[in-house]
Write a protein that holds these residues in place. Sequence first.
Motif, PDB file in Angstrom:
ATOM      1  N   ALA A 140       0.972  -1.204   0.090  1.00  0.00           N
ATOM      2  CA  ALA A 140      -0.096   0.116  -0.093  1.00  0.00           C
ATOM      3  C   ALA A 140       0.850   0.993  -0.133  1.00  0.00           C
ATOM      4  O   ALA A 140       0.316   2.420   0.143  1.00  0.00           O
ATOM      5  CB  ALA A 140      -0.996  -0.091   1.009  1.00  0.00           C
ATOM      6  N   GLY A 141       2.251   1.159  -0.135  1.00  0.00           N
ATOM      7  CA  GLY A 141       2.954   2.282  -0.377  1.00  0.00           C
ATOM      8  C   GLY A 141       3.580   2.809   0.973  1.00  0.00           C
ATOM      9  O   GLY A 141       3.893   3.958   0.834  1.00  0.00           O
ATOM     10  N   ASP A 142       3.615   1.975   2.078  1.00  0.00           N
ATOM     11  CA  ASP A 142       3.961   2.424   3.295  1.00  0.00           C
ATOM     12  C   ASP A 142       5.480   2.028   3.711  1.00  0.00           C
ATOM     13  O   ASP A 142       5.885   1.285   3.221  1.00  0.00           O
ATOM     14  CB  ASP A 142       3.106   2.115   4.540  1.00  0.00           C
ATOM     15  N   VAL A 143       5.786   2.657   5.005  1.00  0.00           N
ATOM     16  CA  VAL A 143       7.385   2.288   5.308  1.00  0.00           C
ATOM     17  C   VAL A 143       7.076   1.400   6.589  1.00  0.00           C
ATOM     18  O   VAL A 143       6.555   2.061   7.610  1.00  0.00           O
ATOM     19  CB  VAL A 143       8.093   3.629   5.583  1.00  0.00           C
ATOM     20  N   VAL A 144       7.616   0.250   6.571  1.00  0.00           N
ATOM     21  CA  VAL A 144       7.458  -0.361   7.987  1.00  0.00           C
ATOM     22  C   VAL A 144       9.032  -0.403   8.317  1.00  0.00           C
ATOM     23  O   VAL A 144       9.854  -1.178   7.875  1.00  0.00           O
ATOM     24  CB  VAL A 144       7.033  -1.727   7.702  1.00  0.00           C
ATOM     25  N   VAL A 145       9.055  -0.031   9.865  1.00  0.00           N
ATOM     26  CA  VAL A 145      10.332  -0.182  10.422  1.00  0.00           C
ATOM     27  C   VAL A 145      10.019  -1.357  11.481  1.00  0.00           C
ATOM     28  O   VAL A 145       9.453  -1.315  12.358  1.00  0.00           O
ATOM     29  CB  VAL A 145      10.958   0.792  11.186  1.00  0.00           C
ATOM     30  N   ALA A 146      10.864  -2.678  10.917  1.00  0.00           N
ATOM     31  CA  ALA A 146      10.570  -3.763  11.892  1.00  0.00           C
ATOM     32  C   ALA A 146      11.819  -4.037  12.668  1.00  0.00           C
ATOM     33  O   ALA A 146      12.814  -4.161  12.183  1.00  0.00           O
ATOM     34  CB  ALA A 146      10.251  -5.003  11.263  1.00  0.00           C
ATOM     35  N   LEU A 147      11.938  -4.210  14.075  1.00  0.00           N
ATOM     36  CA  LEU A 147      12.700  -4.358  15.035  1.00  0.00           C
ATOM     37  C   LEU A 147      13.260  -5.616  14.874  1.00  0.00           C
ATOM     38  O   LEU A 147      12.607  -6.466  14.913  1.00  0.00           O
ATOM     39  CB  LEU A 147      12.525  -3.669  16.363  1.00  0.00           C
ATOM     40  N   PRO A 148      14.531  -6.068  15.473  1.00  0.00           N
ATOM     41  CA  PRO A 148      14.989  -7.517  15.340  1.00  0.00           C
ATOM     42  C   PRO A 148      14.125  -8.086  16.458  1.00  0.00           C
ATOM     43  O   PRO A 148      13.854  -7.598  17.545  1.00  0.00           O
ATOM     44  CB  PRO A 148      16.455  -7.254  15.695  1.00  0.00           C
ATOM     45  N   ALA A 149      14.171  -9.574  16.369  1.00  0.00           N
ATOM     46  CA  ALA A 149      13.763 -10.294  17.274  1.00  0.00           C
ATOM     47  C   ALA A 149      14.171  -9.999  18.765  1.00  0.00           C
ATOM     48  O   ALA A 149      15.309  -9.609  19.043  1.00  0.00           O
ATOM     49  CB  ALA A 149      14.043 -11.733  17.063  1.00  0.00           C
ATOM     50  N   ASP A 150      13.314 -10.061  19.648  1.00  0.00           N
ATOM     51  CA  ASP A 150      13.497  -9.520  21.052  1.00  0.00           C
ATOM     52  C   ASP A 150      12.939 -10.485  21.987  1.00  0.00           C
ATOM     53  O   ASP A 150      12.013 -10.272  22.810  1.00  0.00           O
ATOM     54  CB  ASP A 150      12.720  -8.035  21.033  1.00  0.00           C
ATOM     55  N   PRO A 151      13.647 -11.421  22.117  1.00  0.00           N
ATOM     56  CA  PRO A 151      13.182 -12.525  23.023  1.00  0.00           C
ATOM     57  C   PRO A 151      13.240 -12.054  24.552  1.00  0.00           C
ATOM     58  O   PRO A 151      12.115 -12.567  25.354  1.00  0.00           O
ATOM     59  CB  PRO A 151      14.348 -13.558  23.067  1.00  0.00           C
TER      60      PRO A 151
ATOM     61  N   GLN B 280       3.420  -6.131  20.732  1.00  0.00           N
ATOM     62  CA  GLN B 280       2.484  -7.323  21.357  1.00  0.00           C
ATOM     63  C   GLN B 280       3.018  -7.794  22.610  1.00  0.00           C
ATOM     64  O   GLN B 280       4.117  -7.573  23.121  1.00  0.00           O
ATOM     65  CB  GLN B 280       3.086  -8.632  20.558  1.00  0.00           C
ATOM     66  N   SER B 281       1.934  -8.017  23.396  1.00  0.00           N
ATOM     67  CA  SER B 281       2.157  -8.304  24.907  1.00  0.00           C
ATOM     68  C   SER B 281       0.988  -9.006  25.364  1.00  0.00           C
ATOM     69  O   SER B 281      -0.164  -8.862  25.251  1.00  0.00           O
ATOM     70  CB  SER B 281       2.323  -7.219  25.808  1.00  0.00           C
ATOM     71  N   PRO B 282       1.265 -10.216  26.082  1.00  0.00           N
ATOM     72  CA  PRO B 282       2.742 -10.962  25.883  1.00  0.00           C
ATOM     73  C   PRO B 282       3.302 -11.068  24.664  1.00  0.00           C
ATOM     74  O   PRO B 282       2.535 -11.286  23.755  1.00  0.00           O
ATOM     75  CB  PRO B 282       2.559 -12.381  26.564  1.00  0.00           C
ATOM     76  N   ASN B 283       4.385 -11.039  24.377  1.00  0.00           N
ATOM     77  CA  ASN B 283       5.212 -10.951  23.213  1.00  0.00           C
ATOM     78  C   ASN B 283       5.365 -12.627  22.481  1.00  0.00           C
ATOM     79  O   ASN B 283       4.956 -13.555  23.479  1.00  0.00           O
ATOM     80  CB  ASN B 283       6.212 -10.184  23.081  1.00  0.00           C
ATOM     81  N   PHE B 284       5.955 -12.429  21.413  1.00  0.00           N
ATOM     82  CA  PHE B 284       5.945 -13.869  20.698  1.00  0.00           C
ATOM     83  C   PHE B 284       6.637 -14.699  21.557  1.00  0.00           C
ATOM     84  O   PHE B 284       6.823 -15.952  21.532  1.00  0.00           O
ATOM     85  CB  PHE B 284       6.805 -13.562  19.522  1.00  0.00           C
ATOM     86  N   PHE B 285       7.920 -14.116  22.233  1.00  0.00           N
ATOM     87  CA  PHE B 285       8.646 -14.857  23.206  1.00  0.00           C
ATOM     88  C   PHE B 285       8.156 -15.160  24.649  1.00  0.00           C
ATOM     89  O   PHE B 285       8.650 -15.822  25.262  1.00  0.00           O
ATOM     90  CB  PHE B 285      10.208 -14.319  23.237  1.00  0.00           C
ATOM     91  N   GLY B 286       6.776 -14.639  24.652  1.00  0.00           N
ATOM     92  CA  GLY B 286       6.212 -14.851  26.009  1.00  0.00           C
ATOM     93  C   GLY B 286       6.097 -13.915  26.871  1.00  0.00           C
ATOM     94  O   GLY B 286       5.599 -13.679  28.091  1.00  0.00           O
ATOM     95  N   GLN B 287       7.092 -12.907  26.635  1.00  0.00           N
ATOM     96  CA  GLN B 287       7.311 -11.896  27.556  1.00  0.00           C
ATOM     97  C   GLN B 287       6.329 -10.899  27.717  1.00  0.00           C
ATOM     98  O   GLN B 287       5.669 -10.409  26.873  1.00  0.00           O
ATOM     99  CB  GLN B 287       8.713 -11.139  27.315  1.00  0.00           C
TER     100      GLN B 287
END
Lengths: 448, 448, 500, 500
Positions: free
Chosen positions: A177-188, A208-215
């Motif tokens: 859609a023409g946008d800029v996405v800044v994705a940070l590195p994985a953050d366990p 995300q919370s709890p995040n992908f790693f459970g934190q």
Amino acid sequence: MRYLPLSDTDRADMLARVGVDSIDELFADIPAKARLNDLVDLPRRAGELQVERQLSALASKNVPASSVPFFVGAGAYKHHVPSTVDHLIQRSEFLTSYTPYQPEITQGTLQYLFEFQTQVARLTAMDVANASMYDGSTGTGEAVLMAHRVTKRKKAVLSGGLHPQYREVVEGLSGQAGDVVVALPADPKGTEDILSQIDKETSCVVVQSPNFFGQIIDLKPVAEKAHECGALLVAVFTEVVSLGLIEPPGTQGADIVVGEGQSIGNGLNFGGPYVGLFATRQKYVRQMPGRLCGETTDVDGKRGFVLTLSTREQHIRRDKATSNICTNSGLCCLAFTIHMSLLGGTGLTQLARINHANAVKLKGLLAAVPGVEVLNTAYFNEFTVKLPKAAHGVVEALAEKGILAGVPVSRLIPGKPELENLLVVASTEVNTDEDRADFAAALKEVLA
Amino acid sequence: MRYLPLSDTDRADMLARVGVDSIDELFADIPAKARLNDLVDLPRRAGELQVERQLSALASKNVPASSVPFFVGAGAYKHHVPSTVDHLIQRSEFLTSYTPYQPEITQGTLQYLFEFQTQVARLTAMDVANASMYDGSTGTGEAVLMAHRVTKRKKAVLSGGLHPQYREVVEGLSGQAGDVVVALPADPKGTEDILSQIDKETSCVVVQSPNFFGQIIDLKPVAEKAHECGALLVAVFTEVVSLGLIEPPGTQGADIVVGEGQSIGNGLNFGGPYVGLFATRQKYVRQMPGRLCGETTDVDGKRGFVLTLSTREQHIRRDKATSNICTNSGLCCLAFTIHMSLLGGTGLTQLARINHANAVKLKGLLAAVPGVEVLNTAYFNEFTVKLPKAAHGVVEALAEKGILAGVPVSRLIPGKPELENLLVVASTEVNTDEDRADFAAALKEVLA
Amino acid sequence: MEEPLIFEFGRLDVTGVDLDEPEDFVAELGGNERKDALELPGLAEPEAMRHYVRLSRNNYAIDSGLYPLGSCTMKHNPRLNEKMARLPGFGDIHPLQPLSTVKGAVELIDQLSHWLMTLTGTSAVAMSPKAGAHGELCGMMAIKAAHTAAGRDPKIVLVPESAHGTNPATAALLGYKVVSIDAKDEDGTVDLEALKRKIAEHAGDIAAIMLTNPNTCGLFEREIIEIAAAIHAADAYFYCDGANFNAIVGKARPGDLGVDAMHINLHKTFSTPHGGGGPGSGPVVLSDRLAPFAPLPFIRKGENGPVLVETEAGTVEGEKPFGRMTAFHGQMGMYVRALSYMLSHGSDGLRQASEDAVLNANYVRVGLQDLMSLPFGERPCMHEVLFDDTFLKDTGVTTLDFAKAMIDEGYHPMTMYFPLVVHGAMLIEPTESESRAALDLFIATMRDLVLSAKRGETARFSGAPYLSPRRRLDETKAARNPVLKWTAPEPAEVTPVAAE
Amino acid sequence: MEEPLIFEFGRLDVTGVDLDEPEDFVAELGGNERKDALELPGLAEPEAMRHYVRLSRNNYAIDSGLYPLGSCTMKHNPRLNEKMARLPGFGDIHPLQPLSTVKGAVELIDQLSHWLMTLTGTSAVAMSPKAGAHGELCGMMAIKAAHTAAGRDPKIVLVPESAHGTNPATAALLGYKVVSIDAKDEDGTVDLEALKRKIAEHAGDIAAIMLTNPNTCGLFEREIIEIAAAIHAADAYFYCDGANFNAIVGKARPGDLGVDAMHINLHKTFSTPHGGGGPGSGPVVLSDRLAPFAPLPFIRKGENGPVLVETEAGTVEGEKPFGRMTAFHGQMGMYVRALSYMLSHGSDGLRQASEDAVLNANYVRVGLQDLMSLPFGERPCMHEVLFDDTFLKDTGVTTLDFAKAMIDEGYHPMTMYFPLVVHGAMLIEPTESESRAALDLFIATMRDLVLSAKRGETARFSGAPYLSPRRRLDETKAARNPVLKWTAPEPAEVTPVAAE
């Protein structure tokens, strides 16, 4: 054919009534060279017994979650769903009804959608919720697009704790859609510096919370910084049961909340169908994607419900629509709403406590296995362990022992040596002490 | 507790409203020395997940028919039931409704009972059928009692081809009711001389076809002799699918027809609940046991249905009732009626042809096994083989090989050396060529 | 009896599940505990059962009557499919459990893909889209990716007026400019010459055409092959909206017509239940040219069976997925149902179903065409028949009124005011699931209504429905001041008593 | 829309199942082939689905509303039980497959027996009876067998007037003479002194007393222990009708009260569904004295778990089964459901359920006693409350009218005209499944009806119901000229076309 009520007699009589000699006359508009005169090369019709056998044979090649000690999460969770739920959603009147465009004869659907919206708003502590999205991942994509509409900005910042496949969905949708996405590195461990990424160009920050790693992540500082910069905080969760115990995103300052609702009322289903929860502030309601059910009255003055604000939607607005979402997850909402109405706040809290307690017990057991390090300090029913070797092989070895142990981070983020040994492990109410002990013992063996 | 809507607050408020201080005051009429003050010695409440696990553990100790080559019949048959049937009978309005004593709000139940009665009458070629009995065996007992009421005689003659447990039910019921039951010895080949047993004292003669051993019996000579003597012919069947191919008892002169309807719409369920079919001649209708549904009109002139002729029944007639049957097999009738309406005559005939064809194929295979003799000449989907050794051990040996091979006659009629080696074997539409070949091969091995 | 909302009779101290309090509970939540109690009322199981059973009884459904909603394909939803989807081997497997433990699931998706490709005459399929509109998005993203890969960046998507609203919405979402194409007056199909002119006008800047075929007027685009050729000649792609595929399954293959991408609504054509608005499933079949761009995850044929490719890292030469449409693998529950439907019908049954669907629509057409008005004359239709409101002229009855009056006769209305290309549209799709007797009764009822309208019995229409759970609802009020959740009329009393 | 009978719209050439014609079919039927075609119409699956869904919508059910049918215990039917009964390990096992392959089934029956014996304080149970009346028969046959074994042949069974009709019917079936026993005027319970006189009058000739406790007036027989003692002293047995066991589960054990035999309606007390009239299940618990006579099959404790005894040949010393009540092992499907219910409740939940059932009945009693008439004064009732029609005196409204008017208010009527001991009886059993809010609404509605009757609004009653799928039906017509099956209005046309 058992599903077709017309008999050959009927067909002949009806063709005569229609005034054609053969059925093919009705297909005459199809260019002759593209018309199929023979059957396509696929098997012929089959009776129920045969179909059941064929599909059961395929099903038997899979290992159901209920049949083994099961610790797989990372965005979908094995919970016990009361039998009432599945019974009720199979009621003909729910199952085989269409989108409630004729509200006079679909108050059943509309009322449960209204109940669903209220439940989701209360759970997330937000003002309004919609009548569902496909799932958490596509809902997150829509949230980013919505933030762009609201802020008229084009930069989205994604936390490294966001589920990697959610991130991919957002990148694909927003990017195209023409946008800029800044994705940070994985953050366990949940220690990234996301605040410094938020600036005056930022439309939203997605955490995300709890995040992908459970934190579990404290969203309040992020909300503060985002709001300072005129950006929105999009708060994401994949495990809705967590809201029974932890502070809801709404009281932490989130502007849009997106969650996966599968855990309540819905089975694992190898990933779908699920139900996306989507809630926001009152002031953004007209920028919301998806269907909304609203209260009104009929000509007799009786309370009733209708789909509303549909001027946002594509069947009215066409190329000006707020999203291209049309079909939603109606029946999955219903499952969610029934299960949640059975639980109530009391039950959800109890359920959340059991989940957390089981995870705490599991964490203790796994941490005691030589070479295993637990990365998370604050978690709900899921956490990440660092193994002394690649997680992928360990999981396969445990699967051979009949234990489904979790998700290797490398399955979703391959090619990163620092993540190779990480395993995301979940423990819900379905795990027993024996399951957990078996897991720890087997892990010890595999690592030995 | 999840099934109890009263909260402790409700209970306290309600006790106050009732004007008592404690719940035990409401139980004050129970003699104090018999009142339980503590809980009985049984486990405490359990959640759904725990109950499911406990019962699933028991279920997993059994071998389901669908999981193995399966040839067990002898009064209950493994058939494929369309999924529509089980879905529909679980509709709340059918499942959780009572006996239709308030016809204005139970036309759903009443109309399907009327459809059921019509289907059963047409299937059996009889004038009238009732709204079901518990099952075939108790229906047979009731038929004999009915014959006694009609003829005012007390001697019932039972064929040696009658299912042994049906015979025991008749003997028990009629015997205790003061009647004389003459039961002929087991008759595997259907060659008994039953005609000579029928005399002017005889109330009825009870003949099963296809009989317990699978043999199809020509009922016409029996009907003729019975009618000569003023006795009734009670025709029994345990496999209703047979009526798709063989001559119905009604056109052979039967006065009462009793059958087990389980094969249509109902699962094996380890023997119950099943559904007893019961039909007779118009002239005997007021001597019939069980419920009857009849057509009538409402005050607006619309067609409707009611339970009728209930002056025969015990809740009206008390000690003058025609039977003590009260509850019937309502939901099992519904399953029967839906399955039968899906089949129609066309489908039932096809189903019967497949059953018979499979039995013929199996007979050929088993007859080719050295030492095995097939006893029956005319049969439907079941027949009896004579093995070179005791059937009981052979069946156990085959079960260990994962084949459920049939019913040893000695299980139902123990202690008769001449029956020790007989095995009753059924083959329905669920058996495949592979199943049959496996059975024959395994039998050969076991007998070798 | 009116059915209250759960918030009006549920209680905060009641729960309909039995859960044990964990022993020795110690929280490791890092101080993120919820502070406020959850204001969610609970229901005991019997209360929940009765509430939702009663609610359901306010719904119309396929299982309770004819549901002639044009373009929605409200066909019978077999319960065998529901049973199959609930086999633990399908319903109780996790999307991320080891692939060695879900071989049957991958095989099922592969089998379903094979059926879809064979029926459409295509060579690839993106399975994961979650519904029709999502499938459109996927198809158009693949088209965009293909243009990008070819170093092109066209800006225009052509869409006819009769298109579903999702078509322009999708194109717009991806940043395309939507250019409308003209329909022929005589039948609403695409005017090939006008199209060619439009292509010439925007030469080099056209990304794709989005076309529904059969179109939403119930007609098959007769010049479809020529349209495809013109589009391809302009270096553009042909996106076909597959919502109406039910008309032609087994009768024609979109691939043979020049289609490059087409989504398939499993919840229409292949009988997965609509569920009051979802879930759906919208796999997109792709031509050879688009196949390389199919999103993750996809299935590749391997030596030892199908291989599920989940990440970029898993791709091989020639595979250039444009990204990912959703987490996990799409709507597995719907795949099982759709395959169960397909296996049941087989190649012969599927073709027969389409023939019956078309026959039924035409039977309705001839049963009503003398009294109602066909905008494009008495030519055969495909699986749905379109009327306009000419026949209601001067009666004072609108399409909406007419639709609402059908409710009192026991029918769900047809699709109304769509497509936009005719005035007061009424789009009727009976599907193949209706018997001749059901159609006869429907036709008779519709004729009775038409005659009633023509006789001037307007109250029967303007006040309709009279017999439904609710009468006409005030939609303006709902939109003007939206009430989107329940709020307690006064502060709710919370009685702190232990739950049972 | 009116729903026709399947015979009115089904067709002989249609079938809703797909079956293949067997190859090389050769009949070995011995010339017993059916000559006439089967005149059974078939329905395609969508037709069957819609027909039975529509029919169902004409039914009232627990799941759709309060069902206060006294003595019928219309409690919530948990769907967990349905799910458990459908586990293939229970639903798909044959009664005569090798016992080595059904160990779990036998264990389940043994566990259920244990629960039933523990809850009733007895030491044996005959599981196989198929329903309540069948259980009565079984219990009375055991009693008869016991007398016979003791060389006695008494001829009389004592039955109070308030008994269910099945009681005298059962006694009569076994050749007993039924002698009625008097009730006390003040509360309808058995008059102990009158009973003793009756026993003395028929000394030595009394086989048993059949008593319901709590009785059908909703009252507990306070002198039950004395009654039992008097009966036992007369060498007779105490048969208790267990229809009302739901009032006292976990509060008292029939065995402690002197009961020798009592059937238990699993479809009342233990929540197995009524199913529109069945199937039920009626296990009979037996005292030590009757235990040896329990019919086949029964379970004996063995060293390696429970042993199923199916034939006389399998019995050992001391086991003297009187015969067999039914083929196979009884209502396994109901056993699973009942055990699922019991495990869910546990000892605490079962006791609580009985308490709630009694509390709910008393709550209804106090809510209505000022307006309606309690025949035995304002004393507490057990799980059901009995009113008579005194309060309708001079209103012109009968109990029947009143019951029918309840239908228009959305309720199923209570049991009416039973028990026979009071005039115009109305027996209300709310069960423990109703919430306080549901009871409040019910009470308010009943009060409104009573006041309406007293105000002389007779049309609301005499013409009721007005709002149901049918209005009052002509039962006399149905009985005078019974039409018990559908007959074609004229010879049906059979069109010989191959089925699809």
